[in-house]
Enzyme design. Structure first.
Site, short mmCIF file in Angstrom:
data_model
loop_
_atom_site.label_atom_id
_atom_site.label_comp_id
_atom_site.label_asym_id
_atom_site.label_seq_id
_atom_site.Cartn_x
_atom_site.Cartn_y
_atom_site.Cartn_z
N LYS A 116 0.91 -0.93 0.14
CA LYS A 116 0.32 -0.13 -0.15
C LYS A 116 1.22 1.26 0.35
CE LYS A 116 -4.43 -2.08 1.97
NZ LYS A 116 -3.87 -3.11 1.89
N GLU A 200 -2.94 6.76 8.07
CA GLU A 200 -3.46 7.29 7.30
C GLU A 200 -4.38 8.50 7.38
OE1 GLU A 200 -4.28 5.58 2.77
OE2 GLU A 200 -6.07 5.17 3.72
N HIS A 235 -15.04 -4.03 6.97
CA HIS A 235 -13.84 -4.79 5.70
C HIS A 235 -13.77 -5.25 4.53
CE1 HIS A 235 -11.97 -0.10 7.17
NE2 HIS A 235 -11.67 -1.23 8.18
N ARG A 291 -5.92 -8.85 -10.29
CA ARG A 291 -6.53 -9.56 -9.61
C ARG A 291 -7.92 -10.17 -10.54
NH1 ARG A 291 -10.04 -9.91 -5.77
NH2 ARG A 291 -9.09 -9.44 -3.66
#
Length: 494
Positions: A116, A200, A235, A291
């Site tokens: 990330k 973040e 999530h 993917r």
């Protein structure tokens, strides 16, 4: 075109890839663990090979075993599906060493987008909007505190190598920061073998919107429209739809062009997904999935493009199917993930034997499944039973069709998320498309109350239908007699 493809996966996605292979006149090779020897995908394939113990580490995650099967079966390519090795750059490296084509992007791209931190740096350079936050891993709590103060609370601590919602923790004040960093580092090290975490800005109540990408090896890159995946818990996506209810032609053009820019900048090839979070008219890059996505069927439903066949064709050297102007969105599609989970017990997995199974059908209904009646869902893998996809001319029609399809879906023997989905389809906020990634938590009380009502109502229907899954005594007796007669006949013939 390839003559033979190995599918390095299991369950419904393995069958999905095998179906695409059949339509392209390609032989399919399955690999299966001891726990999956009676699975539908192992029977559906043209060839199937046992690769060991139920533990994923000793079967589906063992690259050497999978490469050996590919070489011994003369498979020219490997399709990794999603999960397991789908975003493992080492599989790509081993494929290259053994002259096997990986149906996906290069190992370099998988590695860069798998981090990330690295992906965020690259997107900044590409001119793609990113969420405010660190551009490197946390070296100290003091450094993290300064960063959090600079960008403003709340913040989220994320595992750099994370995925699937694992390795994330929201922090609302400085006192929580040390504990959040330590716990996230521990989870990251255990789940991904990499304890790197970063800070973040936490965007509250965003929508999760993603764009499907197709890119060939001839320099052509297009997006295949958008999907909304805001209905999640921890999530993990539960319900997806295409297009996003807030999408306009102008916004789709803007976000789609951004997604294409991201893919082109990193030299992406094959199918992939650029994920964004959207809030108050602004959108930010979240991550790129290198993917095929679980939710790809809803894009197929509204665009008519077979994404898995496109993956295989692109890997075989063909150009992408269409120009950007050829892509159009028709109608609305919704996907419900049907999992063997107890929605009244915090979605706890509920593996076991399916004692009755009847899937829905009719106009605009698709079921991607890897199970059957009397199949035992093993406890070692993801709890997904199937994906229920519907299409309608409008979102309202798609919701009504999903309600009808869910009412027809009968699964006995294990607890499933079907009652949750029935509750969601009746939820007025969902029907009004007031969606965000914390929707399930915000309306948890109402959803649970409705689930309890749904379960009680379903018990009455199950009681009426149970006899259709069990043969009557007379039928059972006749069946036993026929079996005995056939056995005697065979003995006499010998």
């Amino acid at each position: 075109m390839f003559k033979k493809v190995l599918i390095a996966n299991r369950g419904e996605i393995a069958i999905r890839v095998m179906r695409a292979c059949k339509e392209l006149d390609i032989s399919s090779v399955a690999v299966f663990s001891d726990a999956d020897k009676n699975s539908l995908f192992a029977k559906y394939a043209d060839e199937a090979y046992n690769i060991g113990e139920p533990s994923p580490a000793k079967s589906y995650l063992d690259i050497n075993k999978i490469i050996d099967v590919a070489l011994n079966s003369d498979a020219e390519a490997i399709h990794p599906g999603y999960g397991f090795l789908a975003e493992n750059s080492l599989l790509g490296e081993e494929c290259e060493k053994n002259d096997i084509k990986l149906i996906g992007p290069s190992g370099r791209v998988i590695e860069e987008m798998g981090s990330k931190i690295t992906s965020k740096k690259l997107m900044k350079k590409a001119g793609v909007p990113v969420i405010p936050g660190a551009s490197k891993g946390i070296d100290s709590v003091e450094e993290a505190a300064k960063m959090a103060e600079a960008i403003g609370y709340p913040v989220i601590i994320k595992a750099s190598a994370g995925g699937g919602g694992i390795g994330m923790r929201t922090v609302y004040e400085e006192d929580e920061l040390i504990r959040a960093i330590e716990s996230t580092k521990s989870v990251a090290a255990s789940a991904f073998g990499d304890s790197t975490v970063y800070v973040e800005k936490y965007v509250e109540e965003p929508r999760h919107i993603e764009f499907q990408i197709l890119a060939d090896e001839h320099g052509n890159t297009i997006h295949v429209a958008d999907r909304e995946c805001s209905i999640q818990r921890r999530h993990q996506k539960l319900i997806e739809e295409a297009p996003s209810p807030i999408m306009t032609d102008e916004l789709r053009t803007q976000m789609g062009e951004t997604a294409v820019k991201a893919a082109e900048y990193i030299g992406y090839t094959n199918a992939g997904t650029v994920e964004f979070i959207y809030s108050d008219g602004e959108y930010y890059f979240l991550e790129m999935n290198t993917r095929i996505q679980v939710e790809h069927p809803i894009t197929e439903a509204v665009t008519g493009i077979d994404l898995v066949k496109e993956q295989i064709k692109i890997a075989a050297g063909r150009e992408v199917c269409c120009l950007q102007n050829d892509i159009s969105v028709r109608g609305h599609a919704i996907e419900c993930r049907i999992n063997a989970e107890d929605p009244l017990n915090d979605f706890a997995p509920n593996p076991g034997k399916i004692t009755g199974y009847r899937s829905p059908g009719g106009n605009g209904v698709r079921v991607d499944s890897g199970v059957y009646n009397n199949y035992t869902i093993p406890p070692y893998y993801d709890s997904m039973i199937s994906k229920l996809i519907v299409w309608g001319r409008t979102r309202n029609e798609a919701i009504a069709r999903m309600q009808r399809a869910l009412s027809e879906y009968i699964i006995l023997g294990v607890k499933t998320t079907i009652p949750f989905h029935k509750s969601m389809m009746a939820n007025q906020q969902f029907r009004a498309a007031n969606l965000h990634t914390h929707f399930v938590d915000q309306y948890k009380k109402e959803i649970i109350e409705n689930i309890e009502k749904v379960i009680q109502k379903d018990k009455e229907m199950e009681a009426r239908l149970k006899s259709t899954f069990l043969p009557s005594r007379k039928v059972a007796a006749v069946s036993a007699a026929v079996s005995s007669y056939m056995a005697d006949s065979l003995k006499k013939a010998e």
